[in-house]
Design a protein around this motif. Structure first.
Motif, mmCIF file in Angstrom:
data_model
loop_
_atom_site.group_PDB
_atom_site.id
_atom_site.type_symbol
_atom_site.label_atom_id
_atom_site.label_comp_id
_atom_site.label_asym_id
_atom_site.label_seq_id
_atom_site.Cartn_x
_atom_site.Cartn_y
_atom_site.Cartn_z
ATOM 1 N N GLY B 95 14.790 4.438 21.403
ATOM 2 C CA GLY B 95 14.541 3.017 21.213
ATOM 3 C C GLY B 95 14.367 2.682 19.747
ATOM 4 O O GLY B 95 14.105 3.560 18.930
ATOM 5 N N VAL B 96 14.540 1.406 19.409
ATOM 6 C CA VAL B 96 14.525 0.998 18.008
ATOM 7 C C VAL B 96 13.594 -0.190 17.811
ATOM 8 O O VAL B 96 13.541 -1.090 18.651
ATOM 9 C CB VAL B 96 15.940 0.588 17.545
ATOM 10 N N TYR B 287 11.930 4.253 15.110
ATOM 11 C CA TYR B 287 12.087 4.566 16.535
ATOM 12 C C TYR B 287 10.952 3.915 17.298
ATOM 13 O O TYR B 287 9.867 3.681 16.748
ATOM 14 C CB TYR B 287 12.044 6.075 16.759
ATOM 15 N N LYS B 288 11.180 3.663 18.570
ATOM 16 C CA LYS B 288 10.110 3.099 19.392
ATOM 17 C C LYS B 288 9.092 4.177 19.733
ATOM 18 O O LYS B 288 7.916 3.903 19.900
ATOM 19 C CB LYS B 288 10.706 2.515 20.679
ATOM 20 N N LYS B 289 9.572 5.426 19.866
ATOM 21 C CA LYS B 289 8.679 6.536 20.235
ATOM 22 C C LYS B 289 8.827 7.674 19.251
ATOM 23 O O LYS B 289 9.950 8.055 18.900
ATOM 24 C CB LYS B 289 9.058 7.060 21.623
ATOM 25 N N GLN B 295 3.122 12.190 12.294
ATOM 26 C CA GLN B 295 4.230 11.450 11.682
ATOM 27 C C GLN B 295 4.126 9.967 12.001
ATOM 28 O O GLN B 295 4.329 9.107 11.153
ATOM 29 C CB GLN B 295 5.568 11.987 12.183
ATOM 30 N N LEU B 296 3.802 9.691 13.266
ATOM 31 C CA LEU B 296 3.659 8.302 13.708
ATOM 32 C C LEU B 296 2.587 7.587 12.891
ATOM 33 O O LEU B 296 2.813 6.487 12.370
ATOM 34 C CB LEU B 296 3.301 8.288 15.197
ATOM 35 N N SER B 336 4.032 -1.981 18.475
ATOM 36 C CA SER B 336 4.765 -1.513 19.657
ATOM 37 C C SER B 336 5.331 -0.105 19.457
ATOM 38 O O SER B 336 5.838 0.501 20.388
ATOM 39 C CB SER B 336 5.888 -2.496 19.993
ATOM 40 N N VAL B 337 5.266 0.409 18.213
ATOM 41 C CA VAL B 337 5.751 1.768 17.959
ATOM 42 C C VAL B 337 4.700 2.766 18.430
ATOM 43 O O VAL B 337 3.524 2.613 18.141
ATOM 44 C CB VAL B 337 6.015 1.960 16.444
#
Lengths: 319, 338
Positions: B95-96, B287-289, B295-296, B336-337
């Protein structure tokens, strides 16, 4: 000498040496096979990536003069024309100059030491990176072409090769710089062809009363002609594949033009410019263009090599 | 003796391993658009100064390559001037999330010694890039510049030879204001121009404009400013002639309406009287996930920094700071990420 050492050395030593020799042989084999495999691999992988475009446009790719990624129309005729045109005109300029230098360097007009220096300097031209040629072209050649271009289109604009619009970045600018870039190739190969002409021919020519210039034009040049032709063909191959300098100078226009003073484009320049942002069919079409360029330069270089080999054989025959 | 040196070596290895794990860094790799690269580099430099445990790389390789790398999962984030199409987004399985990170104007720089404050009507600049207006003293240009002595010089339009987000935004604008342009050239990252010469990159076009008398070319505002190029005031939809400044660019961005599901829109032809007609956002692609928690977290921290404190470097480097409203929407999107 070799025999005596083999006799005096022990069997162990001999085996070691034998092994070393075998290892060397294997390594050279691997190296040469790897070169061939790499070439085939490159061509095949380009072919594979180009396949969708080949299937979609086939032969019309070469005659269609519209390149428009935005509409998914791909034809490389303007780029083929620009590649052949810029390389061809460059040779037209470089050939007489290069052969003249080669004659000068192979005759004894000057002491050997001076000739060596000149030869070295000419060959040094080949060592200049092409981006430097590009920058030099921007700084020096473009202003010259700009100042003459307007005049030429005004006075001779009725001729298709001088048709307006005249711009500094044009086929002419690219050709002028290319001519300088291929000069070392032409000079070096032509010089060795001239030097290789057997002494007997030259002496025979003098013996029947020919002057030096008659000897050069009627005996030496005809004998060395195949070598000079080979030099020309190899230089043509080099000019066709040149990317950086040409992309900096030619104006990168995808429009078909016959005018030397207008911007044009080459296959190599097209690839360098558009590959980074390309996607989908455009990538495939660019690969098709790359394949065309690879095959063209391969053919030209093979032709050059064949002529060169043939020359060496004939000269050996005269000896 | 032998054992001794062996022990020393062993303890050295152990020590260096311990040192390494103590300073374990989170690495983030990004690639993409060249246009925002100077600003991103500045953000990275300032951000990692404050938080040396995070290491970030951004390579300006072009929007197209950035999107490709992002889709293949080679990088952790990417940059793109043309955002991403629905088709491209569909190819990314994680997802983006699109985050507009900064914005810039595109200016028409020209080389006409002695002529400053040139005004170009919409009819004039479309005509020039269609190859229909070929002389600087053409009536279409003279009409908007009363009192200016325009020379009889030929116009040389200078364009981008490589595919680029700048091409995309500029042709999108020209297509929006001229049906002729839309049918003859169209919009895209690589287009076939009916006239002129082309150079690679903003610097290639800048060089062409500087060197060719009578040239006019489109470059990013920051480039034009840094290279001291003269650029024209353009007529906007309301009929006013506006020069590119951070303020007139911001006025354009304020008119942008994002669709509710995705932060993707281009202000192709703003209506405000003070809005400069050609401005655009540039996007960070996330990315979405993300699989790795650290890293997130690092990425979220970095992007938040860019959207807030980082915006103050924008104007200084020739970009347009994001309007407050857009920053709010971006921060919401960033949440939302996961």
């Amino acid at each position: 000498m070799a025999d005596t050492t083999a006799e005096t050395s022990t069997g162990d030593d001999f085996r070691k040496r034998r092994f070393r020799f075998d290892l060397f042989l294997v390594l050279t084999w691997v190296a040469s096979v790897a070169t061939v495999v790499t070439l085939v691999w490159i061509v095949l992988s380009i072919l594979q990536a180009a396949f969708p475009a080949i299937a979609a446009s086939g032969w019309s790719f070469f005659v269609n003069s519209v390149w428009n990624p935005n509409r998914n129309i791909y034809g490389v005729f303007p780029f083929l024309n620009g590649t052949a045109g810029s390389a061809g005109f460059a040779l037209l300029l470089a050939l007489p100059l290069g052969v003249a230098i080669a004659i000068f360097l192979s005759e004894d007009f000057l002491p050997i030491a001076v000739r060596q220096v000149i030869r070295f300097v000419v060959e040094l031209l080949a060592a200049i990176p092409s981006v430097v040629y590009g920058l030099w072209g921007i700084a020096v050649i473009i202003p010259i072409v700009q100042s003459w271009g307007g005049f030429l289109t005004q006075k001779l604009g009725f001729l298709p090769i001088f048709a307006p619009p005249a711009t500094g970045n044009s086929m002419l600018t690219a050709s002028l710089v290319l001519a300088l870039m291929v000069l070392p190739t032409i000079t070096a190969i032509s010089r060795s062809a001239l030097v290789a002409v057997p002494k007997a021919l030259r002496e025979g020519s003098y013996a029947v009363g020919a002057t030096r210039w008659e000897t050069i034009f009627k005996v030496l040049l005809p004998t060395a002609a195949p070598g000079i032709v080979a030099a020309t063909i190899l230089a043509f191959g080099r000019a066709m594949g040149e990317t950086m300098a040409v992309a900096m100078l030619i104006g990168n226009s995808p429009r078909l033009t016959w005018s030397l003073l207008s911007p044009a484009g080459t296959l190599a320049g097209l690839l360098a410019n558009q590959f980074g942002e390309a996607s989908g069919m455009q990538v495939s079409a660019l690969m098709y263009a790359a394949l065309t360029l690879v095959l063209l330069t391969l053919l030209v270089n093979i032709a050059g090599e064949l002529v060169l080999r043939h020359t060496q054989k004939t000269i050996a025959g005269i000896r | 003796m032998k054992i001794n040196s062996f022990r020393v070596a062993l303890s050295l290895i152990a020590a260096s391993a311990a040192a390494y794990s103590a300073s374990a860094q989170t690495k983030l790799n990004g690639a993409g658009a060249t246009f925002p690269a100077p600003l991103y580099q500045r953000w990275i430099a300032e951000f990692t100064k404050a938080d040396p445990n995070i290491q970030i790389n951004y390579q300006g390789v072009g929007s197209g390559t950035g999107i490709t790398n992002f889709t293949q999962g080679i990088v952790n984030f990417a940059g793109s001037d043309a955002a991403m199409t629905d088709e491209q987004i569909a190819k990314v399985k994680q997802g983006v999330v699109l985050i507009p990170a900064t914005a810039g104007s595109i200016v028409l720089a020209y080389n006409l010694p002695g002529v400053e404050n040139l005004k170009l009507s919409r009819e004039a600049y479309v005509g020039i890039f269609l190859g229909k207006i070929t002389k600087w003293n053409d009536a279409a240009i003279a009409k908007a510049n009363p009192g200016v002595k325009l020379p009889d010089t030929a116009i040389t339009p200078c364009e981008r030879s490589d595919g680029s987000g700048t091409n995309f935004v500029f042709t999108k604008h020209l297509s929006a204001i001229s049906p002729d342009f839309k049918s003859q050239v169209g919009e895209g990252t690589t287009v076939t121009w009916p006239a002129g010469v082309a150079g690679k990159g903003n610097d290639g076009v800048t060089a062409l404009v500087k060197q060719t008398p009578g040239a006019i070319g489109y470059v990013e505002y920051g480039y034009a400013k840094n290279n001291k190029l003269t650029f024209a005031q353009l007529e906007n939809k309301s009929g006013a002639f506006v020069a590119a400044t951070p303020e007139s660019g911001a006025a354009t961005l304020n008119t942008t309406q994002f669709p509710s599901e995705i932060l993707r829109a281009w202000p192709s032809d703003p209506e405000n009287e003070d809005a400069y007609p050609i401005a655009t956002f540039t996007w960070l692609l996330l990315y979405k996930k993300y699989d790795k928690k650290e890293q997130l977290d690092a990425l979220k921290k970095f992007v938040t920094y860019g959207l807030t404190d980082g915006q103050k470097f924008a104007a200084e480097l020739g970009y347009i700071p994001l309007p407050q409203e857009v920053v709010g929407k971006c921060e919401a999107a960033l949440k939302s990420v996961e």
